[in-house]
Design a protein around this motif. Structure first.
Motif, mmCIF file in Angstrom:
data_model
loop_
_atom_site.group_PDB
_atom_site.id
_atom_site.type_symbol
_atom_site.label_atom_id
_atom_site.label_comp_id
_atom_site.label_asym_id
_atom_site.label_seq_id
_atom_site.Cartn_x
_atom_site.Cartn_y
_atom_site.Cartn_z
ATOM 1 N N ILE A 1 45.099 34.730 108.793
ATOM 2 C CA ILE A 1 45.656 34.200 107.544
ATOM 3 C C ILE A 1 47.068 33.656 107.744
ATOM 4 C CG2 ILE A 1 44.282 35.777 106.134
ATOM 5 C CD1 ILE A 1 46.987 37.323 105.671
ATOM 6 N N GLY A 2 47.480 33.525 108.988
ATOM 7 C CA GLY A 2 48.818 32.999 109.228
ATOM 8 C C GLY A 2 49.275 33.300 110.628
ATOM 9 N N GLU A 3 50.561 33.068 110.864
ATOM 10 C CA GLU A 3 51.132 33.271 112.182
ATOM 11 C C GLU A 3 52.142 34.418 112.141
ATOM 12 O OE1 GLU A 3 52.805 29.476 113.051
ATOM 13 O OE2 GLU A 3 50.864 28.535 113.431
ATOM 14 N N GLY A 4 52.636 34.772 113.323
ATOM 15 C CA GLY A 4 53.641 35.822 113.393
ATOM 16 C C GLY A 4 53.099 37.146 112.879
ATOM 17 N N GLU A 5 53.920 37.834 112.100
ATOM 18 C CA GLU A 5 53.544 39.149 111.603
ATOM 19 C C GLU A 5 52.314 39.108 110.699
ATOM 20 O OE1 GLU A 5 55.604 42.500 112.107
ATOM 21 O OE2 GLU A 5 55.222 41.148 113.780
ATOM 22 N N LEU A 6 52.105 37.997 109.999
ATOM 23 C CA LEU A 6 50.932 37.910 109.127
ATOM 24 C C LEU A 6 49.627 37.939 109.916
ATOM 25 C CD1 LEU A 6 52.040 35.304 106.429
ATOM 26 C CD2 LEU A 6 51.748 37.766 106.158
ATOM 27 N N ALA A 7 49.684 37.562 111.178
ATOM 28 C CA ALA A 7 48.479 37.585 112.004
ATOM 29 C C ALA A 7 47.984 39.006 112.245
ATOM 30 C CB ALA A 7 48.752 36.885 113.341
ATOM 31 N N ARG A 8 48.818 40.007 111.955
ATOM 32 C CA ARG A 8 48.404 41.397 112.148
ATOM 33 C C ARG A 8 47.487 41.907 111.043
ATOM 34 N NH1 ARG A 8 51.482 45.117 111.576
ATOM 35 N NH2 ARG A 8 53.501 44.359 110.879
ATOM 36 N N LEU A 9 47.455 41.226 109.903
ATOM 37 C CA LEU A 9 46.602 41.683 108.810
ATOM 38 C C LEU A 9 45.134 41.493 109.177
ATOM 39 C CD1 LEU A 9 48.406 40.432 105.582
ATOM 40 C CD2 LEU A 9 48.463 42.686 106.628
ATOM 41 N N GLU A 10 44.362 42.546 109.026
ATOM 42 C CA GLU A 10 42.948 42.501 109.397
ATOM 43 C C GLU A 10 42.103 42.212 108.163
ATOM 44 O OE1 GLU A 10 41.960 46.061 111.538
ATOM 45 O OE2 GLU A 10 43.195 45.498 113.276
ATOM 46 N N ILE A 11 41.756 40.938 108.009
ATOM 47 C CA ILE A 11 40.857 40.490 106.943
ATOM 48 C C ILE A 11 39.563 40.075 107.615
ATOM 49 C CG2 ILE A 11 40.541 38.892 105.013
ATOM 50 C CD1 ILE A 11 43.027 40.564 104.659
ATOM 51 N N GLY A 12 38.471 40.728 107.289
ATOM 52 C CA GLY A 12 37.231 40.383 107.973
ATOM 53 C C GLY A 12 36.025 41.067 107.388
ATOM 54 N N PRO A 13 34.839 40.749 107.899
ATOM 55 C CA PRO A 13 33.598 41.339 107.406
ATOM 56 C C PRO A 13 33.645 42.862 107.471
ATOM 57 C CG PRO A 13 33.124 39.519 108.907
ATOM 58 C CD PRO A 13 34.593 39.772 108.995
ATOM 59 N N GLY A 14 33.202 43.490 106.390
ATOM 60 C CA GLY A 14 33.146 44.940 106.344
ATOM 61 C C GLY A 14 34.411 45.618 105.886
ATOM 62 N N LEU A 15 35.461 44.830 105.586
ATOM 63 C CA LEU A 15 36.750 45.415 105.231
ATOM 64 C C LEU A 15 37.119 45.107 103.782
ATOM 65 C CD1 LEU A 15 38.785 44.502 108.441
ATOM 66 C CD2 LEU A 15 37.709 46.704 107.887
ATOM 67 N N VAL A 16 37.644 46.116 103.095
ATOM 68 C CA VAL A 16 38.186 45.954 101.745
ATOM 69 C C VAL A 16 39.699 46.110 101.827
ATOM 70 C CG1 VAL A 16 38.254 46.841 99.387
ATOM 71 C CG2 VAL A 16 36.091 46.850 100.655
ATOM 72 N N ASN A 17 40.420 45.046 101.474
ATOM 73 C CA ASN A 17 41.879 45.034 101.526
ATOM 74 C C ASN A 17 42.421 45.015 100.109
ATOM 75 O OD1 ASN A 17 42.598 44.337 104.607
ATOM 76 N ND2 ASN A 17 40.767 43.201 103.995
ATOM 77 N N LEU A 18 43.249 46.002 99.789
ATOM 78 C CA LEU A 18 43.765 46.201 98.436
ATOM 79 C C LEU A 18 45.241 45.801 98.378
ATOM 80 C CD1 LEU A 18 43.333 47.494 95.571
ATOM 81 C CD2 LEU A 18 43.992 49.679 96.622
ATOM 82 N N PHE A 19 45.598 45.023 97.342
ATOM 83 C CA PHE A 19 46.977 44.584 97.169
ATOM 84 C C PHE A 19 47.437 44.910 95.752
ATOM 85 C CE2 PHE A 19 45.395 42.065 100.638
ATOM 86 C CZ PHE A 19 46.474 41.957 101.512
ATOM 87 N N GLY A 20 48.665 45.401 95.646
ATOM 88 C CA GLY A 20 49.232 45.700 94.343
ATOM 89 C C GLY A 20 50.710 45.389 94.329
ATOM 90 N N GLY A 21 51.306 45.584 93.177
ATOM 91 C CA GLY A 21 52.730 45.335 93.010
ATOM 92 C C GLY A 21 53.059 45.229 91.540
ATOM 93 N N ALA A 22 54.334 45.272 91.238
ATOM 94 C CA ALA A 22 54.780 45.149 89.851
ATOM 95 C C ALA A 22 54.432 43.766 89.309
ATOM 96 C CB ALA A 22 56.284 45.385 89.772
ATOM 97 N N PRO A 23 54.380 43.601 87.983
ATOM 98 C CA PRO A 23 54.171 42.271 87.416
ATOM 99 C C PRO A 23 55.209 41.290 87.960
ATOM 100 C CG PRO A 23 53.991 43.940 85.705
ATOM 101 C CD PRO A 23 54.477 44.651 86.928
ATOM 102 N N GLY A 24 54.748 40.111 88.399
ATOM 103 C CA GLY A 24 55.648 39.104 88.927
ATOM 104 C C GLY A 24 56.036 39.299 90.378
ATOM 105 N N ALA A 25 55.427 40.278 91.072
ATOM 106 C CA ALA A 25 55.806 40.539 92.464
ATOM 107 C C ALA A 25 55.272 39.495 93.427
ATOM 108 C CB ALA A 25 55.324 41.929 92.887
#
Length: 321
Positions: free
Chosen positions: A35-59
C-alpha cells in the motif's frame, strides 16, 4: 422430537501437512498487497487478514484507508476492491483521491476551481485513477453485510474496505450493539477465511485523561477503545489507532495496538490535509519542512510535471477525514 446433530467440520494436521510443507520448503510467503513505500510497506494487507483502524473523529481514518485501498489497486494490477462507505458518496471519495494523486489542493477540486495551472497534474491524477477505476467498486444501499457479501461475490473483490463497522448491519436480530458487533466480526472473519483481505474502520470511545476526564486524546486510546470492542479486539489480526499530534495536525502516528503476526511497531506519518495525503515520516527527521506545507517532502509522491499554482493551503471544511 429428536434433534439433528450438527455435522462435524474439521481438518486433521495430516490433511493440512502436505500443502503447508510445500509452502514452507519452496519459500512461498503469504500474499500481501503493498500500500506504499517506506514504513507503509510494513503493513500486512492480504488474503485471510482483518485489519482494524480507529481514531478520534477527524483523525483521518477514511483518508488513510482509502489511500491504502487505492494504492493497493495501483500496485497490484490483478486486485479488485469493494468499498462500503456509509457516510460519503463515491464522488467525494474520488475528489479526495484526485487531490492526493494530482497534488492539487482539495478545495480546488471540491469547488471545481481548476484552471490551466493545474493541467499537467490534473491529467496525471486522472490517468492514475482511470488505470484502476474498473477494479474499484462502491457499495450502494442497503449497507448490510448481506449486500457486502453479494456485491463482493459479483464483483470478485479481493479486498474489502468497510467504513465503518458499527453502521453496516449484520443479518438477524442481535438485541444490542455489542452482540451485533460480535456478529459483524464473525462475518468479517468468514470473509477473510474465504481468501479476502479486509480493512475495517471502527468508532472509538473516549478514554480518560490524567485527571479522570473524558477525552479523545490519542494517548488515552487503547485497543479497548474500539466501540463494542470485545469481538473486535479478538477477531482482528492487526489493529491501529490514528493519533494526530496535538501540537501539529500535520504529524500523525499510526499506533499499532495489536499485531497477531509480529511485533507492535508504530509508524510516524506526515498528513497533508490540503491534499488528503499521508506519507511516511523520515525516521531521521527532527522537524517538518520549514514552509510547514510538506510540499518539498511530498513532491516525489505527487509526480508533478508542471508549475505549482495551487490555492493557498486551506485544508478542507469537512470535519470528517
Amino acid at each position: 422430537m429428536t434433534s439433528t446433530p450438527n455435522k462435524a467440520n474439521y481438518q486433521t494436521a495430516a490433511d493440512a501437512f502436505d500443502g503447508w510443507r510445500d509452502d514452507l520448503l519452496t519459500g512461498k510467503p503469504p500474499t500481501f498487497y503493498p500500500i506504499g513505500e517506506g514504513e507503509l510497506a510494513r503493513l500486512e494487507i492480504g488474503p485471510g487478514l482483518v485489519n482494524l483502524f480507529g481514531g478520534a473523529p477527524g483523525a483521518g481514518k477514511t483518508a488513510f484507508t482509502m489511500q491504502a485501498a487505492c494504492d493497493a489497486l495501483r500496485l497490484t494490477p490483478s486486485l479488485r476492491c469493494l468499498v462500503a462507505n456509509v457516510e460519503m458518496p463515491p464522488s467525494v471519495l474520488l475528489d479526495r483521491q484526485l487531490a492526493r494523486l494530482a497534488g492539487i489542493d482539495f478545495t480546488a477540486i471540491r469547488y471545481r476551481r481548476l484552471d490551466a495551472s493545474h493541467g499537467a497534474r490534473l491529467d496525471a491524477g486522472l490517468a492514475t485513477l482511470e488505470s484502476f477505476a474498473d477494479r474499484l467498486a462502491f457499495l450502494k444501499q442497503p449497507f448490510t453485510l448481506e449486500n457486502v457479501a453479494a456485491a463482493a461475490d459479483a464483483f470478485d473483490a479481493g479486498l474489502l474496505l468497510l467504513d465503518y463497522a458499527q453502521r453496516i448491519a449484520p443479518p438477524g436480530t442481535h438485541g444490542d450493539n455489542r452482540n451485533a458487533m460480535n456478529a459483524t466480526m464473525g462475518y468479517l472473519r468468514q470473509f477473510a477465511d474465504a481468501g479476502t483481505a479486509v480493512i475495517v474502520i471502527s468508532r472509538v470511545t473516549r478514554g480518560r485523561d490524567a485527571k479522570g476526564g473524558s477525552t479523545y486524546d490519542a494517548a488515552a486510546l487503547t485497543l479497548a477503545s474500539f466501540s463494542e470492542s470485545a469481538e473486535l479486539e479478538f477477531g482482528a489480526d492487526s489493529a491501529f489507532i490514528l493519533a494526530p499530534d496535538p501540537k501539529d495536525a500535520g504529524l500523525v502516528t499510526l499506533r499499532c495496538v495489536k499485531n497477531r503476526h509480529g511485533s507492535q511497531e508504530d509508524i510516524p506519518l506526515q498528513f497533508d490535509g490540503a491534499r488528503m495525503s499521508f506519507a511516511p515520516l523520515d525516521a531521521t527527521a527532527t522537524a517538518r519542512p520549514a514552509d510547514g506545507k510538506l510540499q518539498a517532502a511530498l513532491r516525489s509522491l505527487w509526480d508533478r510535471t508542471g508549475a505549482a499554482g495551487d490555492e493557498p493551503d486551506g485544508g478542507t471544511d469537512d470535519d470528517t477525514f
